[in-house]
Design a protein around this motif. Structure first.
Motif, PDB file in Angstrom:
ATOM      1  N   ARG A 115       0.832  -1.194   0.000  1.00 56.84           N
ATOM      2  CA  ARG A 115       0.000   0.000   0.000  1.00 56.84           C
ATOM      3  C   ARG A 115       0.869   1.248   0.000  1.00 56.84           C
ATOM      4  O   ARG A 115       1.990   1.247   0.503  1.00 56.84           O
ATOM      5  CB  ARG A 115      -0.929   0.011   1.207  1.00 56.84           C
ATOM      6  N   CYS A 116       0.315   2.319  -0.567  1.00 58.48           N
ATOM      7  CA  CYS A 116       0.994   3.610  -0.656  1.00 58.48           C
ATOM      8  C   CYS A 116       0.098   4.676  -0.030  1.00 58.48           C
ATOM      9  O   CYS A 116      -1.051   4.406   0.323  1.00 58.48           O
ATOM     10  CB  CYS A 116       1.315   3.958  -2.104  1.00 58.48           C
ATOM     11  N   VAL A 117       0.631   5.886   0.090  1.00 60.58           N
ATOM     12  CA  VAL A 117      -0.100   6.972   0.745  1.00 60.58           C
ATOM     13  C   VAL A 117      -0.041   8.228  -0.110  1.00 60.58           C
ATOM     14  O   VAL A 117       1.028   8.586  -0.631  1.00 60.58           O
ATOM     15  CB  VAL A 117       0.486   7.274   2.144  1.00 60.58           C
ATOM     16  N   LEU A 118      -1.187   8.877  -0.275  1.00 59.06           N
ATOM     17  CA  LEU A 118      -1.272  10.218  -0.846  1.00 59.06           C
ATOM     18  C   LEU A 118      -1.794  11.143   0.243  1.00 59.06           C
ATOM     19  O   LEU A 118      -2.857  10.884   0.815  1.00 59.06           O
ATOM     20  CB  LEU A 118      -2.188  10.247  -2.063  1.00 59.06           C
ATOM     21  N   GLN A 119      -1.038  12.179   0.558  1.00 58.60           N
ATOM     22  CA  GLN A 119      -1.420  13.101   1.631  1.00 58.60           C
ATOM     23  C   GLN A 119      -1.542  14.505   1.054  1.00 58.60           C
ATOM     24  O   GLN A 119      -0.763  14.906   0.186  1.00 58.60           O
ATOM     25  CB  GLN A 119      -0.369  13.070   2.746  1.00 58.60           C
ATOM     26  N   MET A 120      -2.537  15.260   1.540  1.00 59.07           N
ATOM     27  CA  MET A 120      -2.772  16.603   1.039  1.00 59.07           C
ATOM     28  C   MET A 120      -3.113  17.524   2.202  1.00 59.07           C
ATOM     29  O   MET A 120      -3.876  17.143   3.110  1.00 59.07           O
ATOM     30  CB  MET A 120      -3.909  16.580   0.008  1.00 59.07           C
ATOM     31  N   SER A 121      -2.553  18.722   2.205  1.00 52.74           N
ATOM     32  CA  SER A 121      -2.834  19.673   3.282  1.00 52.74           C
ATOM     33  C   SER A 121      -4.295  20.129   3.223  1.00 52.74           C
ATOM     34  O   SER A 121      -4.892  20.231   2.154  1.00 52.74           O
ATOM     35  CB  SER A 121      -1.900  20.882   3.191  1.00 52.74           C
ATOM     36  N   ILE A 172       6.542   2.765 -18.076  1.00 48.76           N
ATOM     37  CA  ILE A 172       7.421   1.866 -17.332  1.00 48.76           C
ATOM     38  C   ILE A 172       6.731   0.557 -16.982  1.00 48.76           C
ATOM     39  O   ILE A 172       7.264  -0.532 -17.206  1.00 48.76           O
ATOM     40  CB  ILE A 172       7.919   2.561 -16.050  1.00 48.76           C
ATOM     41  N   TYR A 173       5.514   0.648 -16.432  1.00 50.77           N
ATOM     42  CA  TYR A 173       4.834  -0.547 -15.937  1.00 50.77           C
ATOM     43  C   TYR A 173       3.342  -0.269 -15.879  1.00 50.77           C
ATOM     44  O   TYR A 173       2.917   0.836 -15.508  1.00 50.77           O
ATOM     45  CB  TYR A 173       5.375  -0.887 -14.540  1.00 50.77           C
ATOM     46  N   GLN A 174       2.551  -1.272 -16.227  1.00 54.10           N
ATOM     47  CA  GLN A 174       1.101  -1.119 -16.221  1.00 54.10           C
ATOM     48  C   GLN A 174       0.562  -1.370 -14.811  1.00 54.10           C
ATOM     49  O   GLN A 174       0.603  -2.488 -14.320  1.00 54.10           O
ATOM     50  CB  GLN A 174       0.460  -2.099 -17.212  1.00 54.10           C
ATOM     51  N   ILE A 175       0.091  -0.317 -14.152  1.00 61.10           N
ATOM     52  CA  ILE A 175      -0.485  -0.440 -12.816  1.00 61.10           C
ATOM     53  C   ILE A 175      -1.950  -0.044 -12.871  1.00 61.10           C
ATOM     54  O   ILE A 175      -2.401   0.615 -13.815  1.00 61.10           O
ATOM     55  CB  ILE A 175       0.261   0.438 -11.785  1.00 61.10           C
ATOM     56  N   ASP A 176      -2.690  -0.436 -11.843  1.00 60.86           N
ATOM     57  CA  ASP A 176      -4.120  -0.123 -11.747  1.00 60.86           C
ATOM     58  C   ASP A 176      -4.400   0.430 -10.343  1.00 60.86           C
ATOM     59  O   ASP A 176      -4.861  -0.303  -9.462  1.00 60.86           O
ATOM     60  CB  ASP A 176      -4.954  -1.366 -12.019  1.00 60.86           C
ATOM     61  N   PRO A 177      -4.102   1.719 -10.105  1.00 60.98           N
ATOM     62  CA  PRO A 177      -4.267   2.285  -8.757  1.00 60.98           C
ATOM     63  C   PRO A 177      -5.696   2.179  -8.248  1.00 60.98           C
ATOM     64  O   PRO A 177      -6.649   2.455  -8.979  1.00 60.98           O
ATOM     65  CB  PRO A 177      -3.849   3.755  -8.939  1.00 60.98           C
ATOM     66  N   ARG A 178      -5.824   1.782  -6.970  1.00 64.72           N
ATOM     67  CA  ARG A 178      -7.137   1.633  -6.348  1.00 64.72           C
ATOM     68  C   ARG A 178      -7.119   2.261  -4.963  1.00 64.72           C
ATOM     69  O   ARG A 178      -6.210   2.015  -4.166  1.00 64.72           O
ATOM     70  CB  ARG A 178      -7.510   0.153  -6.236  1.00 64.72           C
ATOM     71  N   VAL A 179      -8.130   3.057  -4.677  1.00 64.40           N
ATOM     72  CA  VAL A 179      -8.244   3.702  -3.361  1.00 64.40           C
ATOM     73  C   VAL A 179      -8.693   2.669  -2.336  1.00 64.40           C
ATOM     74  O   VAL A 179      -9.694   1.970  -2.544  1.00 64.40           O
ATOM     75  CB  VAL A 179      -9.228   4.881  -3.418  1.00 64.40           C
ATOM     76  N   GLU A 180      -7.961   2.573  -1.220  1.00 62.84           N
ATOM     77  CA  GLU A 180      -8.308   1.628  -0.151  1.00 62.84           C
ATOM     78  C   GLU A 180      -9.188   2.297   0.906  1.00 62.84           C
ATOM     79  O   GLU A 180     -10.261   1.810   1.224  1.00 62.84           O
ATOM     80  CB  GLU A 180      -7.037   1.069   0.494  1.00 62.84           C
ATOM     81  N   ASN A 181      -8.728   3.414   1.455  1.00 60.37           N
ATOM     82  CA  ASN A 181      -9.530   4.127   2.454  1.00 60.37           C
ATOM     83  C   ASN A 181      -8.979   5.533   2.648  1.00 60.37           C
ATOM     84  O   ASN A 181      -7.860   5.855   2.215  1.00 60.37           O
ATOM     85  CB  ASN A 181      -9.554   3.379   3.798  1.00 60.37           C
ATOM     86  N   LEU A 182      -9.772   6.389   3.289  1.00 56.98           N
ATOM     87  CA  LEU A 182      -9.411   7.773   3.570  1.00 56.98           C
ATOM     88  C   LEU A 182      -9.293   7.973   5.068  1.00 56.98           C
ATOM     89  O   LEU A 182     -10.113   7.459   5.828  1.00 56.98           O
ATOM     90  CB  LEU A 182     -10.444   8.736   2.983  1.00 56.98           C
TER      91      LEU A 182
END
Length: 328
Positions: A115-121, A172-182
């Motif tokens: 899992r990865c994280v996107l953070q926004m102020s 570079i690579y075929q990915i399929d990003p999916r939101v897990e939770n907020l």
């Protein structure tokens, strides 16, 4: 290259040595090259090479451009996203650098595991929400965690960023990003252990007159299986096929563009008093003969010539020749 001494400086140095004013051992000590040391912390080793970081920079610069384009139309507002830095640090250092409360989106990028994280102020987040609800984009005075309704609104924004991320990685690579939770507090999000290395992408986001920070955190263990693909040479090599698809897509949409097409039947010059005296049924004599080809305009340019006629009950022109312009 060392400094070249003049003859006068060489003579002065020899006199100083012979008189004892300067010691030979001291001169040798001063002539030793300076040793340059580089600090290396074994507790947080750098996992990515400079070439891989350069590839990351190209990928996420593309992500910033595509994300800004997608969101500007969605928000109906001027929006700009700029990649500021690409850093390697531990996950614990990343968590400590983020204020609370904030806006956190946990997402995955299948087929890569983890899992990865996107953070926004929150300044930027509330400005976007206010724009989507019909406001001018002004955040509230007291920044607070988002409500369920506000999270649902921001989910639409995040989905568009995920789409931009997928397109940016396509070379570079075929990915399929999916939101897990907020979430609203990064301390409650544990995607890896605190000592694990992550790569952190920092962006500056401007929405109208408001600006803030957005970060994307990707753990090393997530992209480790494709680390060898993170090469700038592979990026440029793969762009040829990608550009071909992009050109085909552009050609497809261009072919659906509507253009004004009109035919010039001829010209006639009359006096103003004759124009004012015209009535229904009057005939104007044009400067064209019946069987003379007519000019067919596309926009403001003559592209074809043809003969007038009918198609069923409609007036029509039969194309007889194409007009080629210089340089085409």
């Amino acid at each position: 290259m060392g400094e070249i001494l003049s003859q006068e400086e060489i003579d002065a140095l020899l006199r100083a040595l012979s008189s004892g004013a300067a010691e030979a051992e001291k001169i040798k000590e001063e002539a030793k090259p300076e040793v340059r040391l580089k600090v290396y912390d074994f507790r947080r080793p750098e996992k990515f090479s400079k070439d891989q970081i350069r590839t990351f920079h190209m990928i996420f610069s593309t992500f910033a451009r595509l994300g800004a384009t997608n969101l500007a139309g969605f928000l109906r507002s001027r929006l700009q996203i700029d990649l500021v830095s690409v850093d390697q640090l531990t996950y614990d250092e990343f968590v400590r650098s983020v204020p609370s409360p904030t806006f956190v989106c946990v997402f995955s990028i299948p087929p890569l595991e983890g899992r990865c994280v996107l953070q926004m102020s929150l300044d930027v987040v509330f400005s976007m929400i206010d724009r989507l609800l019909g406001g001018v984009g002004a955040p509230p005075g007291n920044l607070r965690p988002l409500t369920e309704i506000e999270n649902r609104i921001m989910l639409e924004v995040v989905e568009r960023l995920m789409s931009a991320l997928k397109e940016a990685w396509a070379n570079i690579y075929q990915i399929d990003p999916r939101v897990e939770n907020l979430e609203s507090n990064l301390e409650f999000v544990q995607i890896v252990s605190g000592n694990d290395m992550v790569v952190l992408f920092s962006f500056e986001v401007e929405v109208g007159e408001r600006s803030g920070v957005m970060t994307v955190c990707i753990p090393y263990i997530v992209v480790e299986p494709i680390a060898q693909k993170l090469s700038a040479s592979l990026w440029f090599a793969s762009r040829k096929s990608y550009d071909a698809r992009a050109q085909e897509n552009i050609r497809h949409w261009l072919q659906r563009v509507r253009l004004p097409v009109w035919v010039k039947l001829g010209e006639a010059r009359i006096r103003l008093r004759e124009l004012l005296a015209l009535e229904v049924g009057d005939v104007l004599l044009l400067d064209r003969r019946v069987h003379e080809p007519l000019e067919v305009y596309v926009g403001k340019r003559v592209k074809m010539r043809g003969l007038p006629g009918r198609s069923g009950r409609r007036l029509a022109v039969k194309v007889t020749e194409y007009v080629e312009e210089e340089g085409q």
